[in-house]
Design a protein around this motif. Sequence first.
Motif, short mmCIF file in Angstrom:
data_model
loop_
_atom_site.label_atom_id
_atom_site.label_comp_id
_atom_site.label_asym_id
_atom_site.label_seq_id
_atom_site.Cartn_x
_atom_site.Cartn_y
_atom_site.Cartn_z
N THR A 1 -4.52 6.72 15.87
CA THR A 1 -5.14 5.20 15.52
C THR A 1 -5.65 4.70 16.89
O THR A 1 -4.95 4.98 18.31
N VAL A 2 -6.66 3.04 16.82
CA VAL A 2 -6.33 2.83 17.94
C VAL A 2 -6.60 1.43 17.86
O VAL A 2 -6.49 0.89 16.97
N PHE A 3 -5.53 0.69 18.95
CA PHE A 3 -5.22 -0.55 19.35
C PHE A 3 -5.91 -1.20 20.10
O PHE A 3 -5.64 -0.30 21.41
N ARG A 4 -6.66 -2.31 20.00
CA ARG A 4 -7.35 -3.40 20.83
C ARG A 4 -6.77 -4.90 20.94
O ARG A 4 -7.20 -5.00 19.43
N GLY A 5 -6.51 -4.90 21.65
CA GLY A 5 -6.36 -6.64 20.95
C GLY A 5 -5.61 -7.11 20.36
O GLY A 5 -5.06 -7.97 19.71
N VAL A 6 -3.98 -6.30 20.91
CA VAL A 6 -3.31 -6.09 19.42
C VAL A 6 -1.84 -6.91 20.03
O VAL A 6 -1.41 -6.51 20.45
N TRP A 7 -1.86 -7.98 19.72
CA TRP A 7 0.47 -8.84 20.08
C TRP A 7 0.90 -7.59 19.71
O TRP A 7 1.03 -8.08 18.20
N MET A 8 1.79 -7.48 19.95
CA MET A 8 2.95 -6.75 19.61
C MET A 8 4.42 -6.72 19.56
O MET A 8 5.50 -5.95 20.09
N ASN A 9 4.27 -8.40 20.48
CA ASN A 9 6.00 -9.11 20.69
C ASN A 9 6.39 -8.03 19.66
O ASN A 9 6.93 -9.07 17.85
N PHE B 1 0.79 -0.88 -0.15
CA PHE B 1 0.00 0.00 0.04
C PHE B 1 1.04 1.20 0.03
O PHE B 1 1.44 0.89 1.47
N ILE B 2 0.87 1.62 -0.94
CA ILE B 2 2.19 3.21 -1.35
C ILE B 2 0.78 4.16 -1.77
O ILE B 2 0.41 4.11 -2.46
N GLY B 3 1.41 5.37 -0.87
CA GLY B 3 0.65 6.49 -1.50
C GLY B 3 -1.02 6.70 -1.45
O GLY B 3 -1.31 7.77 -1.91
N GLN B 4 -1.34 5.72 -0.64
CA GLN B 4 -3.17 5.30 -0.68
C GLN B 4 -3.04 6.17 1.38
O GLN B 4 -2.73 6.06 2.37
N ASP B 5 -4.40 6.82 1.50
CA ASP B 5 -4.86 7.58 2.17
C ASP B 5 -6.08 5.69 2.16
O ASP B 5 -7.34 5.36 1.92
N SER C 1 -10.34 2.92 8.09
CA SER C 1 -10.05 1.84 7.83
C SER C 1 -9.96 0.98 8.96
O SER C 1 -9.77 1.29 10.46
N SER C 2 -10.59 -0.77 9.56
CA SER C 2 -11.23 -1.03 10.68
C SER C 2 -10.29 -2.79 9.84
O SER C 2 -10.03 -3.29 8.87
#
Length: 259
Positions: free
Chosen positions: A31-39, A3-7, A11-12
């Motif tokens: 931006t909102v992150f819920r229930g996200v794994w970021m290891n 995804f380059i140069g896109q708006d 989005s969900s």
Amino acid sequence: MDFIGQDLSGSSFERVKLGGATFRAVSMQDTVFRGVWMNRVVMRGVEMADVDIHGEIGKLTVNGVDIGPYVEAELNRRHPERAKMRPTDPDGFREAWATLERLWDGTVARARGLDPELLHESVDGEWSFIETLRHLVFATDAWIRRVIQGDLAPWHPLDLPWDEMRDTPGIPRDRAARPSLDEVLELRHDRMAGVRALLAGITEEQLASDTVPVADTGGWPEAQAYPLGEVVLGIINEEWEHRLYAERDLDALVKRAGS
């Protein structure tokens, strides 16, 4: 896929795998992150201001400084009972549970001082107070009654799984239900008494053992053996964290009621 140069603003993304993705020159403002794994996430050249992070945080290095120990020390300072929530022996488990029951009694007393309708209201998109209690009933049914005690279908119609969990046949998820506080507390008292009874006679050998897998009926948690001590620790952690969430949201509801 690139995804380059896109708006993609607004989005969900739900149940989407982004492992190994690269974000460069990307705006994530608001931006909102819920229930996200970021290891093992790496961020470079990041500008962060007014960021609110809440979750299980292990090693977190910011500008070369591991802030994890500082966060742990500050949380223990704010909540002296928190150190008891990592028990290692039967007496410690019993003390942790007794502490949780005492703290929850105080939180419920606060909730009773509010208009009952407020206990069904969400704060910042989180569960309402009633929904939080329903989720803890679900957690106890899943991990204590199903995993440890072997009940294949321990569910009550008011059980409430976490939002990101896929719908599973036989497991209720009625978000429209609006039970009274007393109705939910009747379930809570029953489940908490069950945990108390379990811990009353638990031994070090049992804590170090694995649970006996329940029959594979396609339910949840999956039919496999789990370290019993870790299962109970998980319930203790659920109770501790969700009470803090509840207290935070009660503060907001009190302000809302007074405005």
